[in-house]
Structures are given as structure tokens and as C-alpha cells.
Design a protein around this motif. Structure first.
Motif, mmCIF file in Angstrom:
data_model
loop_
_atom_site.group_PDB
_atom_site.id
_atom_site.type_symbol
_atom_site.label_atom_id
_atom_site.label_comp_id
_atom_site.label_asym_id
_atom_site.label_seq_id
_atom_site.Cartn_x
_atom_site.Cartn_y
_atom_site.Cartn_z
ATOM 1 N N VAL A 19 -35.853 2.186 42.287
ATOM 2 C CA VAL A 19 -36.477 0.879 42.119
ATOM 3 C C VAL A 19 -37.418 0.658 43.301
ATOM 4 C CG1 VAL A 19 -36.104 -1.593 41.833
ATOM 5 C CG2 VAL A 19 -34.402 0.031 40.968
ATOM 6 N N PRO A 20 -38.749 0.626 43.079
ATOM 7 C CA PRO A 20 -39.697 0.432 44.194
ATOM 8 C C PRO A 20 -39.472 -0.907 44.888
ATOM 9 C CG PRO A 20 -40.818 1.172 42.191
ATOM 10 C CD PRO A 20 -39.429 0.812 41.797
ATOM 11 N N ALA A 21 -39.729 -0.908 46.177
ATOM 12 C CA ALA A 21 -39.562 -2.141 46.953
ATOM 13 C C ALA A 21 -40.458 -3.250 46.418
ATOM 14 C CB ALA A 21 -39.881 -1.863 48.422
ATOM 15 N N SER A 22 -41.652 -2.881 45.951
ATOM 16 C CA SER A 22 -42.574 -3.897 45.421
ATOM 17 C C SER A 22 -41.998 -4.580 44.189
ATOM 18 C CB SER A 22 -43.916 -3.243 45.079
ATOM 19 O OG SER A 22 -43.731 -2.200 44.130
ATOM 20 N N GLU A 23 -41.290 -3.814 43.344
ATOM 21 C CA GLU A 23 -40.686 -4.403 42.142
ATOM 22 C C GLU A 23 -39.579 -5.375 42.514
ATOM 23 O OE1 GLU A 23 -38.219 -2.889 38.190
ATOM 24 O OE2 GLU A 23 -39.625 -1.520 39.167
ATOM 25 N N LEU A 24 -38.790 -4.992 43.508
ATOM 26 C CA LEU A 24 -37.720 -5.888 43.976
ATOM 27 C C LEU A 24 -38.324 -7.161 44.569
ATOM 28 C CD1 LEU A 24 -34.962 -3.781 45.770
ATOM 29 C CD2 LEU A 24 -34.712 -5.261 43.779
ATOM 30 N N ASN A 25 -39.371 -6.994 45.366
ATOM 31 C CA ASN A 25 -40.007 -8.150 46.004
ATOM 32 C C ASN A 25 -40.561 -9.110 44.955
ATOM 33 O OD1 ASN A 25 -40.958 -9.468 48.522
ATOM 34 N ND2 ASN A 25 -42.984 -9.067 47.656
ATOM 35 N N ASP A 26 -41.189 -8.556 43.915
ATOM 36 C CA ASP A 26 -41.717 -9.398 42.838
ATOM 37 C C ASP A 26 -40.586 -10.161 42.145
ATOM 38 O OD1 ASP A 26 -44.220 -8.502 43.418
ATOM 39 O OD2 ASP A 26 -44.298 -7.023 41.784
ATOM 40 N N LYS A 27 -39.457 -9.481 41.957
ATOM 41 C CA LYS A 27 -38.329 -10.124 41.271
ATOM 42 C C LYS A 27 -37.750 -11.240 42.130
ATOM 43 C CE LYS A 27 -34.443 -8.755 38.331
ATOM 44 N NZ LYS A 27 -35.185 -8.939 37.070
ATOM 45 N N VAL A 28 -37.667 -11.002 43.452
ATOM 46 C CA VAL A 28 -37.164 -12.025 44.367
ATOM 47 C C VAL A 28 -38.091 -13.237 44.359
ATOM 48 C CG1 VAL A 28 -36.747 -12.588 46.795
ATOM 49 C CG2 VAL A 28 -35.901 -10.425 45.851
ATOM 50 N N ASN A 29 -39.389 -12.982 44.437
ATOM 51 C CA ASN A 29 -40.358 -14.086 44.441
ATOM 52 C C ASN A 29 -40.286 -14.886 43.146
ATOM 53 O OD1 ASN A 29 -41.299 -13.475 47.000
ATOM 54 N ND2 ASN A 29 -42.953 -12.142 46.257
ATOM 55 N N ALA A 30 -40.114 -14.188 42.031
ATOM 56 C CA ALA A 30 -40.022 -14.875 40.738
ATOM 57 C C ALA A 30 -38.779 -15.762 40.686
ATOM 58 C CB ALA A 30 -39.998 -13.847 39.609
ATOM 59 N N LYS A 31 -37.661 -15.273 41.224
ATOM 60 C CA LYS A 31 -36.431 -16.069 41.236
ATOM 61 C C LYS A 31 -36.582 -17.298 42.134
ATOM 62 C CE LYS A 31 -32.736 -12.786 40.141
ATOM 63 N NZ LYS A 31 -31.952 -13.713 39.310
ATOM 64 N N LEU A 32 -37.214 -17.099 43.285
ATOM 65 C CA LEU A 32 -37.414 -18.232 44.201
ATOM 66 C C LEU A 32 -38.355 -19.263 43.588
ATOM 67 C CD1 LEU A 32 -37.718 -16.332 47.607
ATOM 68 C CD2 LEU A 32 -35.833 -17.800 46.876
ATOM 69 N N ALA A 33 -39.420 -18.786 42.929
ATOM 70 C CA ALA A 33 -40.369 -19.708 42.299
ATOM 71 C C ALA A 33 -39.693 -20.503 41.188
ATOM 72 C CB ALA A 33 -41.559 -18.918 41.747
ATOM 73 N N GLU A 34 -38.792 -19.858 40.483
ATOM 74 C CA GLU A 34 -38.069 -20.534 39.402
ATOM 75 C C GLU A 34 -37.147 -21.612 39.962
ATOM 76 O OE1 GLU A 34 -34.953 -19.430 35.764
ATOM 77 O OE2 GLU A 34 -35.774 -17.842 37.030
ATOM 78 N N ALA A 35 -36.546 -21.337 41.126
ATOM 79 C CA ALA A 35 -35.596 -22.285 41.715
ATOM 80 C C ALA A 35 -36.276 -23.373 42.533
ATOM 81 C CB ALA A 35 -34.607 -21.530 42.594
ATOM 82 N N GLN A 36 -37.526 -23.125 42.986
ATOM 83 C CA GLN A 36 -38.208 -24.020 43.927
ATOM 84 C C GLN A 36 -38.249 -25.485 43.480
ATOM 85 O OE1 GLN A 36 -42.412 -23.265 44.570
ATOM 86 N NE2 GLN A 36 -42.240 -23.821 46.752
ATOM 87 N N PRO A 37 -38.562 -25.800 42.209
ATOM 88 C CA PRO A 37 -38.659 -27.214 41.813
ATOM 89 C C PRO A 37 -37.355 -28.003 41.977
ATOM 90 C CG PRO A 37 -39.732 -25.808 40.196
ATOM 91 C CD PRO A 37 -38.985 -24.903 41.123
ATOM 92 N N GLU A 38 -36.206 -27.312 42.037
ATOM 93 C CA GLU A 38 -34.925 -28.010 42.110
ATOM 94 C C GLU A 38 -34.329 -28.004 43.518
ATOM 95 O OE1 GLU A 38 -33.799 -29.674 39.552
ATOM 96 O OE2 GLU A 38 -35.509 -28.969 38.368
ATOM 97 N N VAL A 39 -34.982 -27.336 44.454
ATOM 98 C CA VAL A 39 -34.405 -27.196 45.794
ATOM 99 C C VAL A 39 -34.732 -28.422 46.642
ATOM 100 C CG1 VAL A 39 -34.415 -25.854 47.930
ATOM 101 C CG2 VAL A 39 -34.511 -24.689 45.714
ATOM 102 N N GLU A 40 -33.698 -28.941 47.303
ATOM 103 C CA GLU A 40 -33.879 -30.038 48.259
ATOM 104 C C GLU A 40 -33.495 -29.522 49.650
ATOM 105 O OE1 GLU A 40 -32.570 -34.035 47.098
ATOM 106 O OE2 GLU A 40 -31.806 -33.112 45.258
#
Length: 443
Positions: A19-40
Motif C-alpha cells: 500500500v503506497p504511502a500516498s494512498e494511505l495519506n489520501d485515505k487519512v485526509n478523506a477521513k479527516l475531511a469527512e469528520a471535520q464538520p462535526e469536530v469541536e
């Protein structure tokens, strides 16, 4: 992501998943972006926490989740694309796991044994013999006599008490000359030979007569339930009130009514039905064994070594405990498997895989009602704790599978019976018994 085959020998498979590091990084960023609107977070309005801060705060945890999801996804896609079915849980190890750091590619090795391709079987070509035994008058009369004996009464007799007689006694038990709680009774009916009292008690009452007094000397077992009595010597002062001999109930309409039948003829009919149901069950067991023997002969395919080894270990362990019934735990030396254990394991694994394949193709299903009935049957072994047993089964997938497996197997066997060429053969009860005993000798 890259999947590279490293092993393909027989049923053994090995792959390297990168699993390339870039693919993992993209997946992490996508998860964070998905959670961002609900984070306080303190100092920021809800949904306005900067991505860099989110990554610093939650990045490691999200990275771990992304790695697991990516690897699981790669494995699922591999099995979907290849059609392989692992015989047991695949072994997955991370390469350079101790030195891996964020920003590196993730490399894992996956190995497993694939389930073999099961060849088609011409079930219609299988010839089986179905044994039919009828309940004759002699068998019904024998069962009636046993019922009458179980419904026996006792009548007073002259002379000394013998094995099987009932003695009516008053008794008072003492330990070190002091009476103890629960050690006395009046007009107690005790059948000699029933083993319902302390070992040695009933034996000493043989030969007594009505009106006699007898001091019975016994010792409570070391494992006796009451700790204050366990292992203690005791004397029971017994007064023999009566000696009664067994009297079998008469075989008539009155006996029939005791067992819920309208009259003797109806009871005989019920007995015949019950006997023939027992005969049918025994005949099915013989027919099933013959079917499995034939399938074992005509079907050949490679077996996953891991399944055979696990089954052989289980067989050896079970047989060891049968030979050592005094051992109730698993704190004992390892049990070595023999060639005989392995041979039996190979048969069980082969037939298990074959029946599973036949059942899957025939879309055999175990219904909820069948599972409920199986659980109820097991729950009866725990009177007063049925509810707890039900809850235990509901929370235990392994136990559910143990109950489901024999139901599924029997339904598959019935399916094969329907397609096979079956001829009926009428035999006597004794011949059927001999066929069943031959099965037990072969086990």
C-alpha cells in the motif's frame, strides 16, 4: 495498491500486498475531511478546526484505521477476484513492522491454504439400501412388560428383605453420637438396590424383617455435599416398619390409562409407533453411514493440511479424555496424533467439505425455527436455567455454529437420499440391531 503472488503450491497461497504511502495519506485526509464538520475544539467553532490541527490531534489513530481498512479491502478484493476461499483465517504479517514510520509504504505478507475445488458427484448413481423393521407382537409385548415393571407397586411380604424389595423404615442418623440435620425420617420407603442412600447403607438392610431394629454403620463420601458430614463415620438407628416385595402392574386397560391411553389396544398402538420410530432412526443411521462410505470412495480431491492437522489434534484430544475420564481440564501433557487419528481426520475433513459443497449448491438452509428447537433441546439439560442458556447461545457465535452444523449435515444427507437410488429391504429387529452394532464396532 499492488498485490504480488509469492507462493502457489498445491493449496498453499502466498501474496505480498503493498500500500503506497500516498494512498494511505489520501485515505487519512478523506477521513479527516469527512469528520471535520462535526469536530469541536476549544478556540474554534464547530466545523472550523484547521485540517493541520485535526491531523496532529487524530492523525495517528486515523492512520491505523486507514491501514487496517486498506489491507482488509485488499484481501476481500483478492478473494472476490480469485475465487479462493481460505480454509482457515489467513496469516497476515507486516514487513518491517518494528521499523516502519509514517510516510513509508505499508507492505504485508498474506498466506493461507485455499479450499479445494470439489468435483461434481452423480448422486443418482449412488445406490443405497433402506432397512425397514416392523414392531412385531413380541417386541410390543416386551415393551409392555417393561412399562408394567416401571409402574410396579409393592405389597407386604413375609420373611427377610431382598434386593429389589422395599423396606419402610424410621431412621435417625448420628455422627459421634450426635444427631445431625437432615439425618432422620419416618415411614421412609427405600427400595434396596436403588442406590439412593449412602454407599453401604442399603446393603446392610438386606435380610431384615418387619419389626426388627438395625444399626447401620456407614461413612459419608469425602466429596459429600455437606462439608460438616464429608468423610465422617455415621450410625443410623433404623426401625423396620414393613418389608414389601415388588408387584408388577397388571397389563390391562387400567395400566394403559396410567400412560395416557384410552385402553390397552390404544397403548399397544402407541408402543408400536414409538418402536418403529426408533427402528427408523437406527435404520437411517445405518443408511447414512453407507452413504458416507460410498461418497468417501468415489470422491477424491486435495485436502488443506491445516484442516486435517486441526481435526486430527481434536480427535486425539477427545479420545485421550475418553480414556482418562477423571481429567476434566486441559492441564495435561500434549497428546500426540497417530496415523489412525490422521486417517480418520482426512475422512472427516473430506466428507465435511463435500457435504458443505453439496448443501451450498442445493441452497440448503437451517431455519430459525430449527435452530430454536435445537436450542430448546439443549436447554432442557439445564432445568431452571433455560433463560440463561438461551442468552448464552445468542451471544456465542461458536456455540450457534456447533448447534447448526449437525442440522445442516442431516438436511444435506436427506437431500442426497432423495436423489440417490434407494431400495427398501424388510428385516427383523434383531438384524437391525446387528447392523447398528456393526457401525459402533467400526467407529
Amino acid at each position: 495498491m499492488q498485490v504480488t503472488e509469492t507462493t502457489n503450491e498445491g493449496l498453499k497461497r502466498g501474496y505480498t500486498i503493498t500500500v503506497p504511502a500516498s494512498e494511505l495519506n489520501d485515505k487519512v485526509n478523506a477521513k479527516l475531511a469527512e469528520a471535520q464538520p462535526e469536530v469541536e475544539m476549544k478556540g474554534f467553532r464547530k466545523g472550523k478546526v484547521p485540517m493541520a490541527l485535526l491531523k496532529k490531534q487524530f492523525g495517528q489513530r486515523i492512520l491505523g484505521e486507514a491501514m487496517q481498512e486498506t489491507i482488509d479491502g485488499a484481501m476481500s478484493k483478492h478473494f472476490e477476484d480469485s475465487g479462493d476461499r481460505p480454509a482457515m483465517q489467513p496469516e497476515v504479517t507486516m514487513v518491517d513492522g518494528e521499523t516502519w514510520k509514517e510516510g513509508d509504504d505499508v507492505v504485508v505478507n498474506m498466506s493461507y491454504e485455499a479450499l479445494p475445488e470439489i468435483p461434481d458427484v452423480d448422486l443418482k448413481a449412488i445406490e443405497l439400501e433402506k432397512l425397514i423393521a416392523k414392531a412385531d407382537d413380541a417386541a410390543v409385548d416386551e415393551a409392555l412388560a417393561n412399562l408394567a415393571e416401571s409402574a410396579q407397586d409393592f405389597e407386604e411380604k413375609e420373611g427377610a428383605a431382598e434386593e429389589g424389595d422395599q423396606v419402610v423404615i424410621d431412621f435417625l442418623g448420628k455422627v459421634d453420637g450426635v444427631a445431625f440435620d437432615g439425618g432422620s425420617a419416618e415411614d421412609y420407603p427405600l427400595v434396596l438396590g436403588s442406590n439412593s442412600f449412602i454407599p453401604g447403607f442399603e446393603e446392610q438392610l438386606k435380610g431384615v424383617s418387619a419389626g426388627e431394629e438395625k444399626a447401620v454403620e456407614v461413612s459419608f463420601p469425602e466429596e459429600y455435599g455437606a462439608e460438616n458430614l464429608a468423610g465422617k463415620a455415621a450410625v443410623f438407628e433404623c426401625k423396620i416398619k414393613a418389608v414389601k416385595g415388588p408387584k408388577a402392574a397388571e397389563i390391562n386397560d387400567e395400566l394403559a390409562k396410567k400412560f395416557g391411553a384410552e385402553d390397552l389396544a390404544a397403548l399397544k398402538g402407541q408402543i408400536a409407533e414409538r418402536l418403529e420410530a426408533e427402528y427408523a432412526g437406527a435404520a437411517r443411521a445405518v443408511m447414512k453411514r453407507n452413504l458416507l462410505d460410498k461418497l468417501d470412495e468415489v470422491v477424491t480431491f486435495d485436502l488443506p493440511p491445516s484442516l486435517v492437522t486441526a481435526e486430527a489434534d481434536q480427535i486425539a484430544h477427545q479420545l485421550w479424555h475418553e480414556e482418562h475420564p477423571e481429567v476434566h481440564d486441559h492441564n495435561h501433557d500434549s497428546v500426540e496424533t497417530t496415523d489412525e487419528h490422521k486417517k480418520l481426520a482426512e475422512r472427516r475433513v473430506k466428507l465435511g467439505l463435500l457435504l458443505a459443497e453439496l448443501g451450498q449448491k442445493a441452497e440448503v438452509q437451517v431455519t430459525d425455527s430449527e435452530m430454536t428447537q435445537a436450542i430448546m433441546n439443549q436447554a432442557r439439560q439445564y432445568p431452571g436455567q433455560e433463560r440463561q442458556f438461551f442468552e448464552f447461545i445468542q451471544q456465542n457465535q461458536q456455540m450457534q455454529q456447533q448447534l447448526r452444523a449437525p442440522i445442516f449435515e442431516d438436511k444435506v444427507v436427506d437431500y442426497v437420499f432423495e436423489l440417490s437410488t434407494v431400495t427398501e429391504k424388510e428385516i427383523s429387529k434383531d438384524e437391525l440391531q446387528a447392523a447398528v452394532e456393526a457401525l459402533e464396532e467400526d467407529e
